[in-house]
Write an enzyme that holds these catalytic residues in place. Structure first.
Site: not given
Ligand code: NAD
Ligand code: UD1
Length: 336
Positions: A124, A148, A152
């Site tokens: 991330s 969290y 990572k």
């Molecule tokens: P998500 O929660 O939709 O998907 C994660 C999946 O992992 C889920 O289906 C959950 O059931 C499964 N899971 C969790 N713990 C597990 C375990 N112990 N064993 C087996 N399965 C397990 O999340 P996502 O948004 O699809 O994210 C996927 C990955 O990307 C995650 O590692 C997350 O941290 C990373 N990531 C997500 C974002 C984002 O904004 N969505 C941003 C940066 C990184």
């Molecule tokens: C958040 C996480 C980050 C994670 C990322 C992707 C925090 C501090 N950071 O990032 O670790 O990798 O999500 O899932 O939680 N905002 C509003 N109102 C809301 C929600 C968000 O104004 O109800 C604003 C936030 O202040 C930010 C932007 O929208 O400026 C995006 O927010 P968000 O979607 O939560 O993502 P990140 O903060 O970038």
């Protein structure tokens, strides 16, 4: 030979499964359904005409991992499985360290035992911490501000050591910026449990009438309109980045961090205005104080992904929001 997708039932995983099945790859999903619905399987089948193989298992349980590696001939792994809610990670840090870090170590151990040493890991942009200036580039120092983010960072460090210890490993850590959007079919998308923490699912639920109004966290940042700026990336572009990374693993040795972002920043108010225009719905909002831990501006330098993987984003903000809205309005209660 099969590809194993841990966490493949989740938001990003399910979109990646679709891209891989459409390329006729053999896919095995490994997920404990902690944050996913089994209904995803039928939706994937509807889109691709293929039912992916699904193994219900937990990365924290070595027996589950042993079983899936024994049952299938796994060539490479995309490791999405993990818990991802920043706020929750500060309340129950040990669950996050156990699930994300211990679970990952289990996975890497079982992979090594079965001589499967090709891995793409979901990292991330959070690993850039709060002191680097955007555009964020892979060579910048890393740090984390919450449990969290620490998980990572720790997994990235573990993978670096692992690759150093054994040159047979080929590892790509994909550092995602802010994934939004949904598959254009409207059949799969982001399905957060409870009240969403992230901006786009929150706005979508205001538009569909589930939530009353958006709280905009601060309008006094040093940005063009004072609200936070982020690098939003379409989840289908992101999924295609995984396909490119997988294809590259056979040529790469060692451990490589690669940003997946567009290189562009968009403010909270720009998101709200675009969502209003595309959905035709009002999005009432109020300005509230900044959220702890937020920074003003985050966007990627996406050069390395282009140069090393031959990948760049195809879908613009309008497509991201059109697809988010199609998913949300067709499925107001997610997969239920
Ligand atoms: P998500 O929660 O939709 O998907 C994660 C999946 O992992 C889920 O289906 C959950 O059931 C499964 N899971 C969790 N713990 C597990 C375990 N112990 N064993 C087996 N399965 C397990 O999340 P996502 O948004 O699809 O994210 C996927 C990955 O990307 C995650 O590692 C997350 O941290 C990373 N990531 C997500 C974002 C984002 O904004 N969505 C941003 C940066 C990184
Ligand atoms: C958040 C996480 C980050 C994670 C990322 C992707 C925090 C501090 N950071 O990032 O670790 O990798 O999500 O899932 O939680 N905002 C509003 N109102 C809301 C929600 C968000 O104004 O109800 C604003 C936030 O202040 C930010 C932007 O929208 O400026 C995006 O927010 P968000 O979607 O939560 O993502 P990140 O903060 O970038």
């Amino acid at each position: 030979m099969s590809l194993l997708l841990t966490g493949g039932m989740g938001y990003i995983g399910s979109h990646t499964v679709v891209e891989l099945l459409q390329l006729n790859q053999e896919v095995v999903i490994f997920d404990n359904l902690a944050n996913a619905s089994e209904a995803v399987l039928a939706r994937i089948e509807k889109i691709t005409g293929q039912q992916p193989k699904f193994f219900k298992g937990d990365i924290c349980n070595r027996e589950d991992l042993e079983q899936v590696f024994t049952e299938y001939d796994i060539d490479a792994v995309i490791h999405f499985a993990g818990l991802k809610a920043v706020g929750e990670s500060t309340q129950i840090p040990l669950s996050y360290y156990h699930n994300n870090v211990t679970g990952s170590v289990n996975l890497f151990d079982v992979m090594a035992k079965h001589n499967c040493k090709r891995l793409v890991f979901s990292s991330s942009a959070t690993v850039y911490g709060e002191h680097n200036q955007s555009p964020l580039i892979e060579t910048m120092p890393t740090s984390a501000t919450n449990p969290y983010g620490q998980t990572k960072l720790m997994i990235e460090l573990i993978l670096k050591d692992l690759a150093k210890s054994d040159p047979e490993w080929s590892i790509v850590n994909l550092r995602y910026f802010n994934p939004i959007g949904a598959h254009k079919s409207g059949l799969i998308g982001e399905n957060p449990k409870g009240i969403p923490n992230n901006l786009l699912p929150y706005v979508a639920q205001v538009a569909v009438g589930h939530l009353g109004q958006l709280s905009v966290f601060g309008d006094d940042y040093d940005t063009p309109d004072g609200t936070g700026v982020r690098d939003y990336i379409h989840v289908v572009d992101l999924a295609q980045g995984h396909v490119k990374a997988l294809n590259k693993l056979s040529e790469l040795s060692g451990c490589h961090a690669i940003n997946l972002g567009t290189g562009n920043g968009t403010s909270v108010l720009e998101i709200v205005e675009t969502f209003k225009a595309i959905s035709g719905k009002d999005i009432p909002y109020q300005i509230v104080p900044r959220r702890a831990g937020d920074i003003a501006t985050v966007f990627a330098d996406a050069t390395k992904a282009q140069e090393l993987l031959g990948w760049q984003t195809q879908l613009n903000l309008n497509a991201m929001i059109t697809d988010t809205w199609r998913w949300q309005s067709n499925n107001p209660n997610g997969y239920e």
